[in-house]
Each structure stands twice: as structure tokens, then as C-alpha cells.
Design an enzyme around this catalytic site. Structure first.
Site, PDB file in Angstrom:
ATOM      1  N   TYR A 141       0.863  -1.166  -0.176  1.00 51.94           N
ATOM      2  CA  TYR A 141       0.058  -0.015   0.185  1.00 51.94           C
ATOM      3  C   TYR A 141       0.941   1.343  -0.107  1.00 51.94           C
ATOM      4  O   TYR A 141       0.447   2.318  -0.596  1.00 51.94           O
ATOM      5  CB  TYR A 141      -1.220   0.121   1.147  1.00 51.94           C
ATOM      6  N   ARG A 161       1.692   1.748  -3.481  1.00 51.46           N
ATOM      7  CA  ARG A 161       0.658   2.518  -4.082  1.00 51.46           C
ATOM      8  C   ARG A 161       0.562   3.938  -4.009  1.00 51.46           C
ATOM      9  O   ARG A 161       0.326   4.793  -4.864  1.00 51.46           O
ATOM     10  CB  ARG A 161      -0.675   1.580  -4.098  1.00 51.46           C
ATOM     11  N   THR A 195     -15.693   2.437 -14.380  1.00 51.23           N
ATOM     12  CA  THR A 195     -15.507   1.250 -13.328  1.00 51.23           C
ATOM     13  C   THR A 195     -16.174   0.030 -14.095  1.00 51.23           C
ATOM     14  O   THR A 195     -16.935   0.136 -14.956  1.00 51.23           O
ATOM     15  CB  THR A 195     -16.250   1.431 -11.902  1.00 51.23           C
ATOM     16  N   VAL A 223      -9.100   4.931  -4.314  1.00 56.76           N
ATOM     17  CA  VAL A 223      -8.497   5.434  -2.721  1.00 56.76           C
ATOM     18  C   VAL A 223      -7.199   6.310  -3.169  1.00 56.76           C
ATOM     19  O   VAL A 223      -6.536   6.605  -2.270  1.00 56.76           O
ATOM     20  CB  VAL A 223      -7.814   4.060  -2.375  1.00 56.76           C
ATOM     21  N   ASP A 224      -7.269   6.978  -4.292  1.00 55.19           N
ATOM     22  CA  ASP A 224      -6.493   8.269  -4.712  1.00 55.19           C
ATOM     23  C   ASP A 224      -7.181   9.423  -4.148  1.00 55.19           C
ATOM     24  O   ASP A 224      -8.264   9.356  -4.016  1.00 55.19           O
ATOM     25  CB  ASP A 224      -5.865   8.127  -5.830  1.00 55.19           C
ATOM     26  N   HIS A 257     -14.589   3.397  -0.824  1.00 62.23           N
ATOM     27  CA  HIS A 257     -13.477   2.452  -0.244  1.00 62.23           C
ATOM     28  C   HIS A 257     -12.324   3.265   0.446  1.00 62.23           C
ATOM     29  O   HIS A 257     -11.370   2.255   0.419  1.00 62.23           O
ATOM     30  CB  HIS A 257     -13.051   1.650  -1.621  1.00 62.23           C
TER      31      HIS A 257
HETATM   32  P1  OAD Z   1     -11.597  -2.262 -12.430  1.00 59.07           P
HETATM   33  O1  OAD Z   1     -10.207  -2.389 -12.748  1.00 59.07           O
HETATM   34  O2  OAD Z   1     -12.755  -3.363 -12.079  1.00 59.07           O
HETATM   35  O3  OAD Z   1     -12.445  -1.595 -13.753  1.00 59.07           O
HETATM   36  C1  OAD Z   1     -11.777  -0.606 -14.454  1.00 59.07           C
HETATM   37  C2  OAD Z   1     -12.580   0.112 -15.368  1.00 59.07           C
HETATM   38  O4  OAD Z   1     -11.879   0.910 -15.980  1.00 59.07           O
HETATM   39  C3  OAD Z   1     -12.805  -1.306 -16.545  1.00 59.07           C
HETATM   40  O5  OAD Z   1     -14.161  -1.188 -17.043  1.00 59.07           O
HETATM   41  C4  OAD Z   1     -11.838  -0.458 -17.839  1.00 59.07           C
HETATM   42  O6  OAD Z   1     -12.338  -0.707 -19.012  1.00 59.07           O
HETATM   43  C5  OAD Z   1     -11.975   1.065 -17.527  1.00 59.07           C
HETATM   44  N1  OAD Z   1     -11.169   1.882 -18.071  1.00 59.07           N
HETATM   45  C6  OAD Z   1      -9.766   1.685 -18.299  1.00 59.07           C
HETATM   46  N2  OAD Z   1      -9.051   2.744 -18.853  1.00 59.07           N
HETATM   47  C7  OAD Z   1     -10.266   3.696 -18.863  1.00 59.07           C
HETATM   48  C8  OAD Z   1     -10.117   5.069 -19.159  1.00 59.07           C
HETATM   49  N3  OAD Z   1      -9.027   5.780 -19.734  1.00 59.07           N
HETATM   50  N4  OAD Z   1     -11.304   5.720 -19.236  1.00 59.07           N
HETATM   51  C9  OAD Z   1     -12.237   5.072 -18.628  1.00 59.07           C
HETATM   52  N5  OAD Z   1     -12.641   3.964 -18.330  1.00 59.07           N
HETATM   53  C10 OAD Z   1     -11.457   3.126 -18.371  1.00 59.07           C
HETATM   54  O7  OAD Z   1     -11.554  -1.083 -11.258  1.00 59.07           O
HETATM   55  P2  OAD Z   1     -12.867  -0.732 -10.367  1.00 59.07           P
HETATM   56  O8  OAD Z   1     -14.108  -0.791 -11.346  1.00 59.07           O
HETATM   57  O9  OAD Z   1     -12.436   0.736 -10.004  1.00 59.07           O
HETATM   58  O10 OAD Z   1     -12.077  -2.298  -4.404  1.00 59.07           O
HETATM   59  O11 OAD Z   1     -12.774  -1.763  -9.180  1.00 59.07           O
HETATM   60  C11 OAD Z   1     -13.751  -1.509  -8.268  1.00 59.07           C
HETATM   61  C12 OAD Z   1     -13.144  -1.969  -6.955  1.00 59.07           C
HETATM   62  O12 OAD Z   1     -12.564  -3.418  -6.984  1.00 59.07           O
HETATM   63  C13 OAD Z   1     -12.158  -1.226  -6.488  1.00 59.07           C
HETATM   64  O13 OAD Z   1     -12.306   0.117  -5.726  1.00 59.07           O
HETATM   65  C14 OAD Z   1     -11.241  -1.987  -5.595  1.00 59.07           C
HETATM   66  C15 OAD Z   1     -11.346  -3.306  -6.448  1.00 59.07           C
HETATM   67  O14 OAD Z   1     -11.176  -4.657  -5.714  1.00 59.07           O
HETATM   68  C16 OAD Z   1     -11.625  -2.408  -3.004  1.00 59.07           C
HETATM   69  O15 OAD Z   1     -10.363  -2.437  -3.091  1.00 59.07           O
HETATM   70  C17 OAD Z   1     -12.675  -2.661  -2.146  1.00 59.07           C
END
Ligand code: OAD
Length: 255
Positions: free
Chosen positions: A68, A71, A197, A104-105, A120
Site C-alpha cells: 500500500y 501504491r 468502473t 483510494v487516490d 473504499h
Molecule cells: P476495475 O479494474 O474493475 O475496472 C476499471 C474499468 O475502467 C474497466 O471497465 C476499464 O475498461 C475502464 N477503463 C480503463 N481505462 C479507462 C479510461 N481511460 N477511461 C475510462 N475507463 C477506463 O476497477 P474498479 O471498477 O475501480 O475495491 O474496481 C472496483 C473495486 O474493485 C475497487 O475499488 C477495488 C477493487 O477490488 C476495493 O479495494 C474494495
């Protein structure tokens, strides 16, 4: 250029309350890794059960704290991108905008967004795992963050317990106040933007369903499909750093 339908612009112009849910994709263009992108995603390279659960921290605090801190250093070296900037400007343009992030940023805050609801937690505010006293970390940024470094967590100044990262781990509850605010906004908003997301992690992803059920226009901004397709008013396919500034520009012309 993203294909932004006029009907979406009209809905956003008429909206009294817009809700935005962001994920790591919004910070991807700042150089921060997402979780699930094939090959580069954090959960493609590391196992969440080794790093992101209370029992992982108990088992190997130096491994977890070191990861962490690595990161956190990356976040401190990163800067907000045009997607964060556009969302900050949108918050000022709209009558009301609730910005909820799973990230978390602190890049939304550094782009000027206020308030930001962090579902989160945050990498930047660790606290004592025993008495919950918050802990101030040094702000220096090393030349090169070292990903493999084991690092013993510091001790609490008050009770000598182990300081833990300020993020929500798998199996832990979301911060209650932030979650309540997000649920209330999802039930009340007229439009819901899902930005960067994968919408697979619960309960955050359930906010989209709540908003759709309550009648909100739901939109996704993402270069890739996620599984939400079919439930949305429209998809704006492309990187958030391109699509959001364009959406902002088109909306500004209507105000
Ligand atoms: P993910 O890695 O699951 O999803 C990231 C999304 O961003 C994907 O759908 C990509 O297609 C998209 N993406 C990539 N580049 C992009 C860009 N330039 N513009 C727009 N979208 C883009 O990440 P999260 O959805 O954030 O939880 O993950 C959700 C949670 O899972 C996190 O908060 C974390 C993780 O485990 C905890 O730690 C509790």
C-alpha cells in the site's frame, strides 16, 4: 470524438441532481493501474487474498503495508487528468452533483472536486487498527517507488497498535456515513454517470441499479464493455479523459 446523443445532453441539462460513480479507469490516464484490465490490472498481477483482507494484514503486515505504501507513492507522483478536471468543472456547472468514487487516490480532490464521497477509503489516511486513531504519514515522494519492498507498519502514538492502510478491504463494511449519502443520492438523482468502473464490485455497483430503478437516466463512460449494456440510456465509448471534456464542452453551450 465521442458520439454524444442530443437526447443525453437534454436530459443532463434538465437534471436537478446528477450522480457520478467513478472507478480506477478515471485515474488510468494519470498513469495509475486499474484492478481488472488484462495484463496491467493490479488483480491480474497480485492476489487480493494476499494483500486486501484483514487476515492478510494479520498474517504478513510488512508485505501488505509495503504494497500500500508503494501504491501511495504512485498516487503522490501522479497528477489529475482531463477526466478529473472535467468532473470538477461539471460539479460547478450542474445545480447539484454528487461525486462518489471507489478510488483510494486523491486525484478528484486535487482537481478541485468538493465534496468527494470515498466508498473504499483512502490510501492517504491510514489509522490504528486497534484504537482507530488516524496517523500522519511523511509527505516525501521517493525517486522510484519500490514495488517489492517489505515494510513494517508504524505503531500508533496513542496505543502502540499497528497502523493499517486507510482502505476498505474485502470482507469489511463500507464507511457507513459515506454509504448512506451515496444511497440517498442514487435514489434521488435524475441522471447517473458510471465512469471508469467495471461495475462488478458490490455494494458499490448496486448504486447503479438503485438509480435506474428510481428512474434515473444511466450512462456509462468506458472504452470497454462491462455487462451493464442494455440497462443504460446510452454508452459513451472511449477514455474518460477524452469523453468527459467533450461532454462538458457540449453541455456548456446549453447553459
Ligand atoms: P476495475 O479494474 O474493475 O475496472 C476499471 C474499468 O475502467 C474497466 O471497465 C476499464 O475498461 C475502464 N477503463 C480503463 N481505462 C479507462 C479510461 N481511460 N477511461 C475510462 N475507463 C477506463 O476497477 P474498479 O471498477 O475501480 O475495491 O474496481 C472496483 C473495486 O474493485 C475497487 O475499488 C477495488 C477493487 O477490488 C476495493 O479495494 C474494495
Amino acid at each position: 470524438m465521442a458520439d454524444i446523443p442530443d437526447t443525453l445532453l437534454e436530459s443532463l441539462r434538465a437534471a436537478r441532481h446528477v450522480m457520478v460513480l467513478t472507478g480506477t479507469g478515471v485515474s488510468a490516464e494519470s498513469g495509475l493501474a486499474t484492478f481488472r484490465t488484462p495484463q496491467t490490472g493490479l488483480w491480474e498481477r497480485f492476489r487480493p487474498e494476499d494483500l486486501a483482507t484483514p487476515s492478510a494484514f494479520q498474517r504478513d503486515p510488512a508485505l501488505v503495508w509495503g504494497w500500500y505504501e508503494w501504491r501511495r507513492m504512485q498516487v503522490m507522483r501522479a497528477a489529475p487528468n482531463p477526466a478529473h478536471e472535467a468532473l470538477s468543472a461539471l460539479q460547478k456547472l450542474m445545480p447539484r452533483m454528487t461525486l462518489v468514487t471507489q478510488n483510494v487516490d486523491d486525484l478528484h480532490e486535487r482537481a478541485g472536486s468538493d465534496p468527494v464521497i470515498h466508498l473504499h477509503g483512502t490510501l492517504l489516511q491510514p489509522y490504528c487498527g486497534r484504537c482507530r486513531e488516524s496517523y500522519a504519514l511523511p509527505r516525501e515522494i521517493p525517486e522510484e517507488p519500490d514495488g517489492g519492498r517489505l515494510l513494517e507498519p508504524p505503531s500508533c502514538h496513542r496505543c502502540a497498535g499497528s497502523i493499517r492502510p486507510g482502505v476498505v478491504w474485502f470482507g469489511e463494511a463500507l464507511p457507513q456515513r459515506d454509504w448512506d449519502l451515496a444511497v440517498r443520492a442514487a435514489a434521488a438523482c435524475d441522471a447517473f454517470l458510471c465512469v471508469g468502473t467495471s461495475s462488478v464490485v458490490q455494494p458499490a455497483a448496486s448504486l447503479i441499479e438503485m438509480a435506474i430503478k428510481a428512474g434515473a437516466v444511466a450512462v456509462q463512460i468506458n472504452p470497454n464493455p462491462t455487462g451493464l449494456e442494455g440497462r443504460l440510456f446510452c454508452e459513451l465509448q472511449g477514455p474518460a479523459g477524452v469523453v468527459l471534456p467533450e461532454l462538458l464542452e457540449r453541455l456548456r453551450r446549453l447553459y
